[in-house]
Scaffold this active site. Structure first.
Site, PDB file in Angstrom:
ATOM      1  N   SER A 132       2.462  -3.568  -9.698  1.00  0.00           N
ATOM      2  CA  SER A 132       1.390  -3.647 -10.692  1.00  0.00           C
ATOM      3  C   SER A 132       0.393  -2.492 -10.583  1.00  0.00           C
ATOM      4  O   SER A 132      -0.475  -2.334 -11.430  1.00  0.00           O
ATOM      5  CB  SER A 132       0.655  -4.986 -10.576  1.00  0.00           C
ATOM      6  OG  SER A 132       0.051  -5.113  -9.303  1.00  0.00           O
TER       7      SER A 132
ATOM      8  N   TYR B  35      -3.490  -1.539  10.018  1.00  0.00           N
ATOM      9  CA  TYR B  35      -2.653  -0.949   8.973  1.00  0.00           C
ATOM     10  C   TYR B  35      -1.563  -0.095   9.634  1.00  0.00           C
ATOM     11  O   TYR B  35      -0.386  -0.193   9.288  1.00  0.00           O
ATOM     12  CB  TYR B  35      -3.505  -0.094   8.031  1.00  0.00           C
ATOM     13  CG  TYR B  35      -2.699   0.652   7.004  1.00  0.00           C
ATOM     14  CD1 TYR B  35      -2.156  -0.007   5.912  1.00  0.00           C
ATOM     15  CD2 TYR B  35      -2.466   2.018   7.131  1.00  0.00           C
ATOM     16  CE1 TYR B  35      -1.410   0.666   4.963  1.00  0.00           C
ATOM     17  CE2 TYR B  35      -1.722   2.705   6.192  1.00  0.00           C
ATOM     18  CZ  TYR B  35      -1.198   2.026   5.112  1.00  0.00           C
ATOM     19  OH  TYR B  35      -0.444   2.700   4.177  1.00  0.00           O
TER      20      TYR B  35
ATOM     21  N   LYS C 293       2.635  -0.573   9.623  1.00  0.00           N
ATOM     22  CA  LYS C 293       3.575   0.450   9.162  1.00  0.00           C
ATOM     23  C   LYS C 293       4.535   0.872  10.279  1.00  0.00           C
ATOM     24  O   LYS C 293       5.708   1.160  10.021  1.00  0.00           O
ATOM     25  CB  LYS C 293       2.806   1.651   8.597  1.00  0.00           C
ATOM     26  CG  LYS C 293       2.006   1.322   7.346  1.00  0.00           C
ATOM     27  CD  LYS C 293       2.874   0.714   6.247  1.00  0.00           C
ATOM     28  CE  LYS C 293       2.111   0.474   4.965  1.00  0.00           C
ATOM     29  NZ  LYS C 293       2.976  -0.007   3.867  1.00  0.00           N
TER      30      LYS C 293
ATOM     31  N   SER D 127       6.536   2.669   3.917  1.00  0.00           N
ATOM     32  CA  SER D 127       5.795   2.728   5.167  1.00  0.00           C
ATOM     33  C   SER D 127       4.647   3.711   4.957  1.00  0.00           C
ATOM     34  O   SER D 127       4.073   3.774   3.867  1.00  0.00           O
ATOM     35  CB  SER D 127       6.725   3.162   6.314  1.00  0.00           C
ATOM     36  OG  SER D 127       6.015   3.246   7.519  1.00  0.00           O
TER      37      SER D 127
ATOM     38  N   ASP E  32       4.346 -13.874  -5.217  1.00  0.00           N
ATOM     39  CA  ASP E  32       3.559 -13.459  -4.057  1.00  0.00           C
ATOM     40  C   ASP E  32       4.554 -13.298  -2.913  1.00  0.00           C
ATOM     41  O   ASP E  32       5.160 -14.283  -2.488  1.00  0.00           O
ATOM     42  CB  ASP E  32       2.516 -14.531  -3.743  1.00  0.00           C
ATOM     43  CG  ASP E  32       1.644 -14.190  -2.546  1.00  0.00           C
ATOM     44  OD1 ASP E  32       2.020 -13.291  -1.749  1.00  0.00           O
ATOM     45  OD2 ASP E  32       0.592 -14.831  -2.387  1.00  0.00           O
TER      46      ASP E  32
END
Length: 197
Positions: free
Chosen positions: A11, A140, A144, A126, A48
């Site tokens: 989106s 974060y 990754k 990633s 989701d």
């Protein structure tokens, strides 16, 4: 016969650009996200990725409509930032639930169909932060790095079924991702450095 492709997090940002580029190239693109943002050439399915049952149902809908998934692009994700010391366990957990486990939910829902037809490609988003962890974006970076390890192991597991898996590790991209990052307000002794980062 257009290639059926599934893109999660389609989106906005990289996911939206990827989905639109693939549609423009003549692919049949199914876009999974929580919010429908219509775009010509994309078929939206509300899902989701952190909800395993919802993801399975959404993948089954793609199979019903297109008969197969040739390529899966796992892009859904978000970022948090702030000093690790002041990052709540709930925020750290949410980072992993979406970025890592949401990806895994989607991969596991698609794999049986790819195996059954004898091939496919899985592309996981990633970040360079997975190999060069970023201070004040610790969780974060952890999410990754976990994706990188996941993909390296997965590609060896699925290779005999003619399924390939890879991770894409971009650096900073001009998108709404940074503005949407969830920031930890408390910074204590890290204040000035957090602000600069």
């Amino acid at each position: 016969d257009a290639l059926p492709i599934l893109v999660t997090g389609g989106s906005g940002g990289i996911g939206r650009c990827t989905a639109l580029s693939l549609a423009k190239a003549g692919c049949r693109v199914f876009e999974f996200s929580r919010h429908e943002k219509p775009a010509q050439g994309l078929e939206h399915i509300t899902a989701d990725v952190t909800d395993e049952a919802a993801v399975k149902a959404a993948v089954e809908e793609v199979i019903r409509l297109a008969g197969r998934v040739d390529i899966l692009v796992c892009n859904a994700g978000f970022g948090i930032s702030g000093a690790a010391e002041f990052t709540s366990s709930a925020d750290a957990h949410a980072q992993l639930v979406l970025n890592l486990y949401g990806m895994d939910n989607t991969v596991r829902a698609v794999l049986p169909h790819m195996r059954a037809r004898g091939g496919g490609r899985i592309v996981c988003m990633s970040s360079i932060a997975g190999i060069l962890p970023i201070p004040f974006q610790l969780w974060y970076s952890v999410s990754k790095a976990a994706i990188d390890a996941y993909v390296l192991a997965l590609q060896n597991e699925v290779r005999p079924f003619h399924i390939s898996a890879c991770a894409v590790l971009p650096g900073d991209i001009k998108s709404g991702f940074t503005a949407a990052r969830r920031k930890t307000e408390a910074s204590g002794a890290y204040g000035e450095r957090v602000a600069r980062s």
